[in-house]
Write a protein that holds these residues in place. Structure first.
Motif, PDB file in Angstrom:
ATOM      1  N   ALA A   1      16.020   8.943  11.310  1.00 29.40           N
ATOM      2  CA  ALA A   1      15.705   8.288  10.033  1.00 29.40           C
ATOM      3  C   ALA A   1      14.525   7.321  10.181  1.00 29.40           C
ATOM      4  N   PRO A   2      13.306   7.843  10.246  1.00 34.35           N
ATOM      5  CA  PRO A   2      12.155   6.932  10.271  1.00 34.35           C
ATOM      6  C   PRO A   2      12.194   6.015   9.047  1.00 34.35           C
ATOM      7  N   PRO A   3      11.857   4.741   9.198  1.00 32.09           N
ATOM      8  CA  PRO A   3      12.025   3.770   8.114  1.00 32.09           C
ATOM      9  C   PRO A   3      11.357   4.146   6.791  1.00 32.09           C
ATOM     10  N   HIS A   4      10.163   4.723   6.824  1.00 34.36           N
ATOM     11  CA  HIS A   4       9.521   5.095   5.559  1.00 34.36           C
ATOM     12  C   HIS A   4      10.291   6.201   4.841  1.00 34.36           C
TER      13      HIS A   4
ATOM     14  N   VAL B   1      10.756  14.266  15.039  1.00 35.31           N
ATOM     15  CA  VAL B   1      11.722  13.199  14.770  1.00 35.31           C
ATOM     16  C   VAL B   1      12.865  13.319  15.767  1.00 35.31           C
ATOM     17  N   GLY B   2      13.232  12.195  16.351  1.00 34.85           N
ATOM     18  CA  GLY B   2      14.313  12.169  17.330  1.00 34.85           C
ATOM     19  C   GLY B   2      13.831  12.253  18.757  1.00 34.85           C
TER      20      GLY B   2
ATOM     21  N   GLY C   1      13.057   2.021   3.763  1.00 40.13           N
ATOM     22  CA  GLY C   1      13.297   0.758   4.459  1.00 40.13           C
ATOM     23  C   GLY C   1      12.058   0.132   5.057  1.00 40.13           C
ATOM     24  N   ALA C   2      10.875   0.674   4.770  1.00 41.94           N
ATOM     25  CA  ALA C   2       9.639   0.110   5.325  1.00 41.94           C
ATOM     26  C   ALA C   2       8.529   0.171   4.277  1.00 41.94           C
TER      27      ALA C   2
ATOM     28  N   LEU D   1       0.804  -1.221   0.000  1.00 42.89           N
ATOM     29  CA  LEU D   1       0.000   0.000   0.000  1.00 42.89           C
ATOM     30  C   LEU D   1       0.837   1.272   0.000  1.00 42.89           C
ATOM     31  N   ASP D   2       2.042   1.189   0.571  1.00 42.01           N
ATOM     32  CA  ASP D   2       2.873   2.384   0.728  1.00 42.01           C
ATOM     33  C   ASP D   2       4.314   1.952   0.940  1.00 42.01           C
ATOM     34  N   ALA D   3       5.245   2.818   0.576  1.00 44.08           N
ATOM     35  CA  ALA D   3       6.662   2.521   0.756  1.00 44.08           C
ATOM     36  C   ALA D   3       7.389   3.816   1.141  1.00 44.08           C
ATOM     37  N   TRP D   4       8.438   4.195   0.382  1.00 42.32           N
ATOM     38  CA  TRP D   4       9.181   5.423   0.682  1.00 42.32           C
ATOM     39  C   TRP D   4       8.230   6.613   0.711  1.00 42.32           C
ATOM     40  N   ARG D   5       8.467   7.523   1.677  1.00 36.34           N
ATOM     41  CA  ARG D   5       7.665   8.746   1.783  1.00 36.34           C
ATOM     42  C   ARG D   5       8.582   9.958   1.818  1.00 36.34           C
TER      43      ARG D   5
END
Length: 146
Positions: free
Chosen positions: A133-136, A123-124, A140-141, A87-91
């Motif tokens: 570095a959130p995975p999306h 973030v952080g 990486g997610a 449904l979703d990957a890199w953002r």
């Protein structure tokens, strides 16, 4: 209705999971290039955020090369007539913010937003995502369903 896992399928599923765990043990590297996910019989691409009209979402889903190979391997190990639906990957940062705004607006006032939905401006922080570095954001997610 039959169960997906029973005494005859459990050993094969266990063996498949073991193969996945032992394959590609390297971490997702931010320097690893993003590649386009391509559909197959067992890997369906369904860009959900584009479908619901988010302006920063695209029709093409991208992931790190190693994520793509893991998805393809996982899909190949599925029982017949079963597929992974991605449904979703890199953002992008813009899409991450748009998602936050979109879903935050839909939550009832009683929901604790700090602990329910990812706030990209934090973030952080321990209350949001604990790294820079959130995975999306790294490719990486993925969000997927069977």
């Amino acid at each position: 209705m039959s169960a997906l896992v029973d005494s005859t399928t459990a050993p094969a599923i266990h063996a498949s999971l073991t193969r996945l765990r032992n394959c590609h043990r390297e971490d997702i590297n931010a320097a690893e290039p993003l590649v386009t996910l391509t559909a197959s019989d067992r890997l369906v691409i369904c860009p959900e955020y584009s479908r619901i009209g988010l302006k920063h979402a695209g029709e093409v889903l991208r992931v790190r090369e190693s994520v793509k190979s893991r998805l393809e391997l996982a899909a190949s190990l599925l029982p017949p007539d079963t597929a992974l639906i991605v449904l979703d990957a890199w953002r992008s940062a813009a899409l991450q913010q748009e998602l936050y705004d979109h879903f935050n607006a839909k939550l009832p006032p009683s929901v604790d937003r700090e602990n329910y939905i990812f706030n990209p401006s934090k973030v952080g922080s321990a209350k949001s995502y604990p790294t820079d570095a959130p995975p999306h954001r790294t490719g990486g997610a993925v969000d997927l369903v069977l």
